[in-house]
Design a protein around this motif. Sequence first.
Motif, short mmCIF file in Angstrom:
data_model
loop_
_atom_site.label_atom_id
_atom_site.label_comp_id
_atom_site.label_asym_id
_atom_site.label_seq_id
_atom_site.Cartn_x
_atom_site.Cartn_y
_atom_site.Cartn_z
N ARG A 374 22.39 10.04 -55.76
CA ARG A 374 23.77 9.83 -55.29
C ARG A 374 24.77 10.23 -56.37
NH1 ARG A 374 24.33 3.84 -53.38
NH2 ARG A 374 26.52 4.50 -53.30
N THR A 375 24.46 9.89 -57.61
CA THR A 375 25.34 10.27 -58.72
C THR A 375 25.44 11.79 -58.84
OG1 THR A 375 24.80 8.25 -59.95
CG2 THR A 375 25.70 10.10 -61.21
N ALA A 376 24.31 12.47 -58.73
CA ALA A 376 24.31 13.93 -58.81
C ALA A 376 25.15 14.54 -57.69
CB ALA A 376 22.88 14.46 -58.73
N ARG A 377 25.04 13.97 -56.49
CA ARG A 377 25.81 14.50 -55.36
C ARG A 377 27.31 14.32 -55.59
NH1 ARG A 377 23.11 12.25 -51.79
NH2 ARG A 377 24.35 10.38 -51.40
N VAL A 378 27.71 13.15 -56.08
CA VAL A 378 29.13 12.91 -56.36
C VAL A 378 29.63 13.84 -57.46
CG1 VAL A 378 30.78 11.23 -57.29
CG2 VAL A 378 29.11 10.51 -55.58
N LEU A 379 28.85 14.01 -58.50
CA LEU A 379 29.26 14.88 -59.61
C LEU A 379 29.40 16.33 -59.15
CD1 LEU A 379 27.05 13.41 -62.47
CD2 LEU A 379 29.55 13.28 -62.32
N ARG A 380 28.51 16.77 -58.27
CA ARG A 380 28.59 18.16 -57.79
C ARG A 380 29.77 18.35 -56.83
NH1 ARG A 380 22.70 17.55 -56.53
NH2 ARG A 380 21.52 18.36 -58.30
N GLU A 381 29.87 17.46 -55.84
CA GLU A 381 30.82 17.67 -54.76
C GLU A 381 32.24 17.24 -55.12
OE1 GLU A 381 29.20 15.62 -51.40
OE2 GLU A 381 27.44 16.93 -51.25
N LEU A 384 32.71 18.82 -59.34
CA LEU A 384 32.32 20.21 -59.57
C LEU A 384 31.49 20.40 -60.84
CD1 LEU A 384 35.57 22.09 -58.50
CD2 LEU A 384 33.51 21.67 -57.16
N LYS A 385 30.60 19.46 -61.11
CA LYS A 385 29.69 19.58 -62.24
C LYS A 385 28.41 20.29 -61.82
CE LYS A 385 32.53 17.00 -64.66
NZ LYS A 385 33.38 17.58 -65.74
N GLU A 386 27.74 20.89 -62.79
CA GLU A 386 26.41 21.45 -62.54
C GLU A 386 25.40 20.39 -62.94
OE1 GLU A 386 25.80 25.18 -64.43
OE2 GLU A 386 27.22 26.26 -63.15
N VAL A 387 24.58 19.97 -61.98
CA VAL A 387 23.66 18.85 -62.20
C VAL A 387 22.25 19.24 -61.80
CG1 VAL A 387 23.22 16.40 -61.75
CG2 VAL A 387 25.56 17.29 -61.63
N THR A 388 21.28 18.89 -62.65
CA THR A 388 19.88 19.07 -62.31
C THR A 388 19.16 17.74 -62.54
OG1 THR A 388 19.37 19.84 -64.55
CG2 THR A 388 19.83 21.52 -62.89
N ILE A 389 18.10 17.51 -61.77
CA ILE A 389 17.28 16.30 -61.90
C ILE A 389 15.84 16.73 -62.11
CG2 ILE A 389 16.53 14.13 -60.85
CD1 ILE A 389 19.01 14.25 -59.07
N VAL A 390 15.20 16.20 -63.15
CA VAL A 390 13.79 16.46 -63.42
C VAL A 390 13.07 15.12 -63.38
CG1 VAL A 390 12.10 17.34 -65.07
CG2 VAL A 390 14.32 18.48 -64.82
N TYR A 391 12.06 15.02 -62.53
CA TYR A 391 11.25 13.80 -62.46
C TYR A 391 10.03 13.95 -63.36
CZ TYR A 391 14.19 12.57 -58.53
OH TYR A 391 15.29 12.28 -57.73
N ILE A 392 9.80 12.94 -64.19
CA ILE A 392 8.73 13.04 -65.19
C ILE A 392 7.73 11.90 -65.02
CG2 ILE A 392 10.19 14.24 -66.83
CD1 ILE A 392 10.56 11.60 -68.32
#
Length: 392
Positions: A374-381, A384-392
Amino acid sequence: MNESPLFIDVDSYQRRKHTEHVCGDAFVSKRMSAEGRLVAVLSDGLGSGIKANILAQMAATMAARFTEQGRDPLRSAEIIMDALPVCKIRKISYATFSIIDCSLSGPVRIVEEGNPEFILIRNGSAVNIKKEILVSGKWPDRHIQVSQFTLIPDDRIIFCSDGVTQAGLGSDTWPLGWRREGLITFVCNLIEVMPEISSRNLAHDIVEEAVRKEPDLLSHDDISAAVFHFHRPRRLLVWTGPPFYKERDHEYALQFSQFRGKKVISGGTTANIASRELRREISMVSPQRGSTVPQLSRMGGVDLVTEGVLTLAKMLEYLEEEKKPGVRDPALELADLLLESDTIEFMVGTRINEAHLDPLLPVTLGFRRNLVERTARVLREKYLKEVTIVYI
């Protein structure tokens, strides 16, 4: 974790006319990461209030769509002007607009109709750009200005509505308003003092300074500013949650440590892993009085260390609602770091945390993932940030 060569930091800020409930200006933008391209529009609706807002939104949305599709600027402007009603008294369209279409490789095209001319700040000074004037056969009294040039790193472009340049109009101090020249002087002085100022903060400072030009410190028109900064990206890595395989703790801790940019750890277990594997001490910070979020910790080489899901949830609330708490808590510290960054990477651990969770009920793990997504979606939309998520 690849680094983009350049980034366009864009943000806007608005103040509505003090007698109205909504702003009569509109700003829309879209980042097309696959193309390395950004399209944005600032539109000023004639008058103020709801009607002005609706028509400004209409003009801005149409202009952004046409620009994204690569349509001819004159033909696009004619369609927009055809679609908007015309004031019976002033005989002009109900909205003006400024359009920018720029890419990470440098080329930019700006199309303007009716708004104050854009400002290009390069090497601390305003630079004049040659403009092509297009005249519509359907609207001969309208002049469409088109500017095409190549950006270089650290250029800034500023759009504003006439609420900025006309601030203070008729007052003893500013009888002709703040004007474009006053805005340029203000921006250049501010950048000289704070060369790393973000587009978000610069847009805010421009609008607030315009309001201060009014004798009664009230906005007598809708006031909007949008800032575009073409620069090397400010990178941020957020590590939250332990890796699925415990034997890879050291690998991910080392990867986190070697990241080139600002670094955040969110979660007590995650912080303990980093402390153990990197041999760095953790120290607690006294909690802020009145804060509802667990206190911060400190660790060498890490810009921010917070508690996990509670802090992430509160941070997300601040980003979604754009409301700041009465005290500066760890969630606000994290939100500000996210907004001050351009490219943001989340490293999300997928191991179930036995200290807080029944292994048969992985609710917290899912909650953490949901918060990050949800945070990534808010930051992108929204930002206008570029966001990536890596699951480890």
